[in-house]
Scaffold this active site. Structure first.
Site, PDB file in Angstrom:
ATOM      1  N   GLU A   1     -15.065  -0.072  -4.644  1.00 30.61           N
ATOM      2  CA  GLU A   1     -15.383  -0.109  -3.346  1.00 30.61           C
ATOM      3  C   GLU A   1     -16.965  -0.750  -2.952  1.00 30.61           C
ATOM      4  OE1 GLU A   1     -16.849   2.388  -0.521  1.00 30.61           O
ATOM      5  OE2 GLU A   1     -16.298   4.162  -1.623  1.00 30.61           O
TER       6      GLU A   1
ATOM      7  N   LYS B   1     -19.892  -3.074   7.792  1.00 31.31           N
ATOM      8  CA  LYS B   1     -19.130  -1.920   7.015  1.00 31.31           C
ATOM      9  C   LYS B   1     -17.869  -1.967   7.426  1.00 31.31           C
ATOM     10  CE  LYS B   1     -18.527   3.221   7.390  1.00 31.31           C
ATOM     11  NZ  LYS B   1     -18.905   4.341   7.975  1.00 31.31           N
TER      12      LYS B   1
ATOM     13  N   ASP C   1     -13.912  12.613  15.277  1.00 27.12           N
ATOM     14  CA  ASP C   1     -14.296  11.712  14.032  1.00 27.12           C
ATOM     15  C   ASP C   1     -13.518  12.287  12.904  1.00 27.12           C
ATOM     16  OD1 ASP C   1     -15.578   9.957  12.213  1.00 27.12           O
ATOM     17  OD2 ASP C   1     -17.546  10.518  12.701  1.00 27.12           O
TER      18      ASP C   1
ATOM     19  N   SER D   1     -12.162  10.044   9.421  1.00 27.86           N
ATOM     20  CA  SER D   1     -12.097   8.833   8.836  1.00 27.86           C
ATOM     21  C   SER D   1     -10.853   8.121   8.728  1.00 27.86           C
ATOM     22  CB  SER D   1     -12.862   9.028   7.500  1.00 27.86           C
ATOM     23  OG  SER D   1     -12.733   7.957   6.633  1.00 27.86           O
TER      24      SER D   1
ATOM     25  N   LYS E   1     -17.692  14.960   0.362  1.00 25.02           N
ATOM     26  CA  LYS E   1     -18.917  15.484   0.555  1.00 25.02           C
ATOM     27  C   LYS E   1     -18.780  16.597   1.602  1.00 25.02           C
ATOM     28  CE  LYS E   1     -22.726  12.443  -0.591  1.00 25.02           C
ATOM     29  NZ  LYS E   1     -22.168  10.991  -0.714  1.00 25.02           N
TER      30      LYS E   1
HETATM   31  N1  PSU Z   1     -18.579   9.241   1.148  1.00 21.97           N
HETATM   32  C1  PSU Z   1     -19.784   9.227   0.154  1.00 21.97           C
HETATM   33  N2  PSU Z   1     -20.136   7.910  -0.013  1.00 21.97           N
HETATM   34  C2  PSU Z   1     -19.805   6.727   0.709  1.00 21.97           C
HETATM   35  C3  PSU Z   1     -18.906   7.006   1.581  1.00 21.97           C
HETATM   36  C4  PSU Z   1     -18.253   8.401   1.760  1.00 21.97           C
HETATM   37  O1  PSU Z   1     -20.162  10.110  -0.678  1.00 21.97           O
HETATM   38  O2  PSU Z   1     -20.309   5.682   0.449  1.00 21.97           O
HETATM   39  C5  PSU Z   1     -18.304   5.651   2.317  1.00 21.97           C
HETATM   40  C6  PSU Z   1     -16.908   5.359   1.809  1.00 21.97           C
HETATM   41  O3  PSU Z   1     -16.753   3.667   1.746  1.00 21.97           O
HETATM   42  C7  PSU Z   1     -15.914   5.691   2.687  1.00 21.97           C
HETATM   43  C8  PSU Z   1     -16.879   5.625   3.875  1.00 21.97           C
HETATM   44  O4  PSU Z   1     -14.816   5.212   2.669  1.00 21.97           O
HETATM   45  O5  PSU Z   1     -18.022   5.762   3.744  1.00 21.97           O
HETATM   46  C9  PSU Z   1     -16.228   6.399   4.786  1.00 21.97           C
HETATM   47  O6  PSU Z   1     -17.009   6.198   6.272  1.00 21.97           O
HETATM   48  P1  PSU Z   1     -16.232   6.900   7.732  1.00 21.97           P
HETATM   49  O7  PSU Z   1     -16.716   8.360   7.638  1.00 21.97           O
HETATM   50  O8  PSU Z   1     -17.116   6.143   8.637  1.00 21.97           O
HETATM   51  O9  PSU Z   1     -14.595   6.491   7.484  1.00 21.97           O
HETATM   52 MN    MN Z   2     -15.825   8.130  11.474  1.00 23.15          MN
END
Ligand code: PSU
Ligand code: MN
Length: 303
Positions: free
Chosen positions: A25, A86, A138, A140, A159
């Site tokens: 990614e 993003k 929220d 993902s 994390k």
């Molecule tokens: N977790 C990490 N490093 C990252 C991401 C998540 O430890 O770089 C990035 C990944 O691209 C993941 C995105 O898909 O953040 C998730 O963002 P959101 O929580 O907005 O869906």
């Molecule tokens: Mn989110």
């Protein structure tokens, strides 16, 4: 649809020769790590995948195309430009249509990998259910993508900026297998342990490749999460990183950071508050995932 896809020379040749290919990614590059460690990490991880017999395909959106594999100047652009969107599932069509530069998240990298017929994808950590979900809702888009897109994601768990038990429940509801590699616990990114038990574990890349193949043959749609613990030598102490994450989550709350900005904000704060220690661990665990991802992709072609 194919008119939107552009393969790098290396990936095009790899596909022509039926080589195992591993997707990577770009949000981790543009929004997950500072420059210049981000570009160094991206180049190293690509080389690790080559060294283990597979072809790396870093994915991003540039000039109205889904790039499958980036040339060196494109990787630099993603790492240095401060105007990189993003891009998750929601944003994909818009960023392609308006010809902006876009970094793909786990969700959109899975979409693009599937379009390019790539079955394996290496990253650091997946997104998940955020703490405080009852107020913020929220969750993902990575989790929804895992429920429907046929790509295996090799990561170090998630994390603990996230609510890990709820993240696992969500994956279970959506029928997404989470396989611990040589562990029966969900790794928590910076630490190999989380105290949360998994239902599945596998001890070899071959065993994981066989599960992927069987799932394909059963036409069970959706991804697989392979959870690969950070090596003990590179891990941070749980008490140390938990406190930093606690502070970062509180700061995000106080500042009202939400939506797509929440995860990059938290990642940046954790790097700052740990004086870069978290960044070192983050890089090591992605490298460790690259080794495993390449081995699984190679094993898959030999089944
Ligand atoms: N977790 C990490 N490093 C990252 C991401 C998540 O430890 O770089 C990035 C990944 O691209 C993941 C995105 O898909 O953040 C998730 O963002 P959101 O929580 O907005 O869906
Ligand atoms: Mn989110």
């Amino acid at each position: 649809m194919q008119k939107y896809i552009e393969f790098s020379k290396e990936v095009a040749q790899g596909k022509a020769e039926d080589k195992p290919i591993v997707a990577l990614e770009s949000t981790i590059i543009s929004h997950g790590m500072p420059y210049p460690q981000n570009v160094e990490m991206a180049q190293n991880v690509e080389q690790i995948i080559r060294n283990h017999g597979a072809i790396p395909a870093t994915i991003a959106i540039i000039d109205g195309k889904i790039k499958i594999g980036l040339e060196a100047n494109e990787l630099d652009l993603l790492a240095t430009s401060d105007d990189v969107a993003k891009v998750s599932r929601r944003d994909l069509a818009e960023i392609i249509a308006t010809k902006r530069i876009g970094a793909t998240t786990v969700a959109s990298t899975m979409i693009c990998a599937e379009l390019a017929d790539i079955k394996f994808f290496v990253t650091g950590g997946i997104g998940g259910v955020h703490r405080g979900v009852a107020q913020t809702m929220d969750i993902s888009a990575d989790l929804e993508e895992l429920s429907q897109t046929n790509v295996t994601v090799i990561c170090a768990g998630a994390k603990s900026i996230l609510d890990l038990p709820k993240t696992l429940e969500y994956l279970e509801t959506n029928g997404v297998p989470v396989i611990g590699y040589q562990t029966d616990e969900l790794p928590a990114f910076f630490t190999p342990e989380s105290g949360i038990k998994l239902n599945s574990s596998a001890d070899t890349p071959e065993a994981i490749a066989r599960i992927c193949k069987t799932k394909n043959e059963l036409a069970l749609n959706g991804g697989i999460v392979v959870a690969n613990p950070v090596p003990q030598a590179d891990a941070l102490s749980k008490a140390y990183i938990d406190q930093i994450i606690e502070d970062a989550v509180k700061e995000a709350d106080d500042k009202g950071i939400s939506g797509k900005d929440a995860t990059p904000f938290l990642l940046g704060k954790i790097v700052d508050k740990s004086d870069g220690k978290s960044l070192k661990t983050n890089i090591k665990l992605v490298e460790n995932n690259a080794v495993l991802g390449a081995k699984i992709a190679v094993a898959f072609t030999q089944l």
